[in-house]
Design an enzyme around this catalytic site. Structure first.
Site, short mmCIF file in Angstrom:
data_model
loop_
_atom_site.label_atom_id
_atom_site.label_comp_id
_atom_site.label_asym_id
_atom_site.label_seq_id
_atom_site.Cartn_x
_atom_site.Cartn_y
_atom_site.Cartn_z
N CYS A 1 -22.11 -5.47 -32.66
CA CYS A 1 -22.62 -6.57 -31.83
C CYS A 1 -22.80 -7.89 -32.58
CB CYS A 1 -23.94 -6.15 -31.19
SG CYS A 1 -23.75 -4.84 -29.97
N LEU A 2 -23.69 -7.91 -33.57
CA LEU A 2 -24.10 -9.19 -34.14
C LEU A 2 -23.04 -9.84 -35.04
CD1 LEU A 2 -27.91 -8.75 -34.78
CD2 LEU A 2 -26.67 -9.43 -32.74
#
Length: 417
Positions: free
Chosen positions: A259-260
């Site tokens: 995700c990040l």
């Protein structure tokens, strides 16, 4: 309903099992033969799906895993949960395209396809629908339904269950939205319909960009306040007493997972590609986080030198190799970069990671257990991830020196990030 979940990884397998529990007949499709063998044997490799739960849905016949595309025939609704990596800063949507091509060959009038893979706004309508139409000879909207529903998996979270996390849903038209919402209503406690796939696609990127930017800000601040001699952890605790207008973020050795470090750059790429301008916050935030493992190594080297120990030949014990606390996922973990840099400097790098099986690829890290003997033998112990299975009081007692990246220990032999 006859459900296909294409991709049986950290997102697809929990969804497939949950749908089977809800009463659907589910085919878990994946091109990875090893995954299929393990799933068929009832052996789960995803922490949020216990093997006992997997075996239960296998035994009832509600779930079956396969790498045979012919098993997709006759589906009512298919969900795409395949990877969307970045290749040299450019989104790689080839997995989505290949999966859509395969599903399109078995698509029939009245069926539905939902994309869950994180991507930039426009992917559903600009890539998925045309690929399905070309492969099937059918028309999206009039012949079959399509939509986007972003995954919101929190691996290892005890607070947010899979089904208890609100599910954003969208469709290319009103009928698509109705069908997709009806399916997810059977598998999630709450669904949140939005007006179009582009909104749902952007919502997912906003969620992850918010976290990336704030984590990056606090990480950079940690590197500065250390030089100022100010304890950032105490300051964060103080700021956290404000009951409004503040969200707590804490420093760490960098960000990992999919995700990040990846998802916000989809948005940055799309903005540069279409508008010709940079998304400066995201690009700066990504750069700050990429540099955090380097900063951790800098702190280790400085501490060793202050004690008269050269990093070349020093024994360094890294605690916690996954990207997230109590998780079993090594994807994009900052520990890999920390280990690589230390190894390049000549250090003897060892790593303790109780949450992943023996034999898992940990790159430059030699796997050990965090025993009192191993801790005492290290010139430096680095707490990268504060897993519950670590005995922190024992570690502090036996370690010569600790760099604590999670602010879990205190004492004369401990420095916090």
């Amino acid at each position: 309903m006859q459900i296909v979940v294409a991709g049986q990884g950290y997102v697809g397998l929990p969804l497939a099992v949950r749908a089977a529990q809800a009463g659907h007949h589910v085919v878990g499709y994946d091109v990875d033969q090893d995954r299929i063998r393990r799933l068929t044997a009832g052996d789960s490799y995803v922490e949020d799906v216990p093997s006992s739960l997997l075996r239960a849905v296998l035994d009832t016949g509600a779930y079956a895993a396969t790498a045979d595309a012919a098993a997709l025939a006759g589906f009512d609704l298919a969900v795409i949960t395949v990877p969307t990596p970045l290749r040299d800063g450019v989104p790689d949507l080839s997995y989505i395209e290949a999966c859509a091509q395969t599903l399109g060959e078995y698509l029939r009038p009245g069926a539905t396809v939902v994309l869950e893979s994180t991507t930039y706004p426009g992917t559903t309508e600009e890539l998925l629908v045309p690929t399905l139409e070309k492969a099937s000879g059918l028309k999206g909207g009039s012949d079959f339904s399509v939509g986007f529903s972003p995954e919101r998996i929190a691996p290892g979270s005890k607070r947010w269950s899979f089904e208890g996390t609100p599910k954003v849903v969208s469709g290319i038209d009103a009928t698509s939205l109705e069908v997709i919402k009806a399916f997810y209503d059977t598998t999630f406690d709450t669904t949140v319909p939005v007006s179009a796939p582009r909104i749902a696609e952007l919502a997912k990127l906003i969620e992850n960009t918010f976290r990336l930017v704030n984590i990056s800000m606090i990480n950079e601040l940690a590197t500065l306040t250390n030089r100022l001699g100010v304890n950032i952890w105490e300051a964060i605790d103080a700021a956290g007493t404000k009951p409004f207008g503040f969200t707590r973020f804490t420093p760490g050795p960098g960000v990992g997972g999919h995700c990040l470090p990846v998802d916000p750059l989809f948005l940055a790429w799309k903005i540069r590609e279409e508008l010709g301008v940079p998304f400066r916050f995201v690009e700066l935030a990504a750069d700050v986080n990429r540099r955090m493992p380097d900063y951790v190594v800098q702190r280790i080297v400085e501490a060793l030198e202050a004690r008269g120990v050269a990093v070349g030949g020093a024994r360094v014990l890294l605690l916690g190799l996954t990207y997230k606390i109590n998780a079993t996922d090594l994807r994009n973990s900052p520990s890999a970069r920390v280990a690589e840099l230390l190894t390049s400097l000549g250090a003897d790098v060892r790593g303790a990671e109780p949450n992943i099986p023996d034999g898992a690829d940990t790159g430059a890290v030699r796997r050990v257990d965090a025993t009192p003997q191993e801790v005492a033998a290290a010139d430096t112990v680095v707490l990268l991830m504060d897993h519950a299975r670590f005995d922190l009081p024992m570690i502090q007692q036996h370690a010569a020196w600790v760099l604590d990246c999670r602010n879990r220990m205190a004492g004369a032999n401990v420095e916090v990030l």
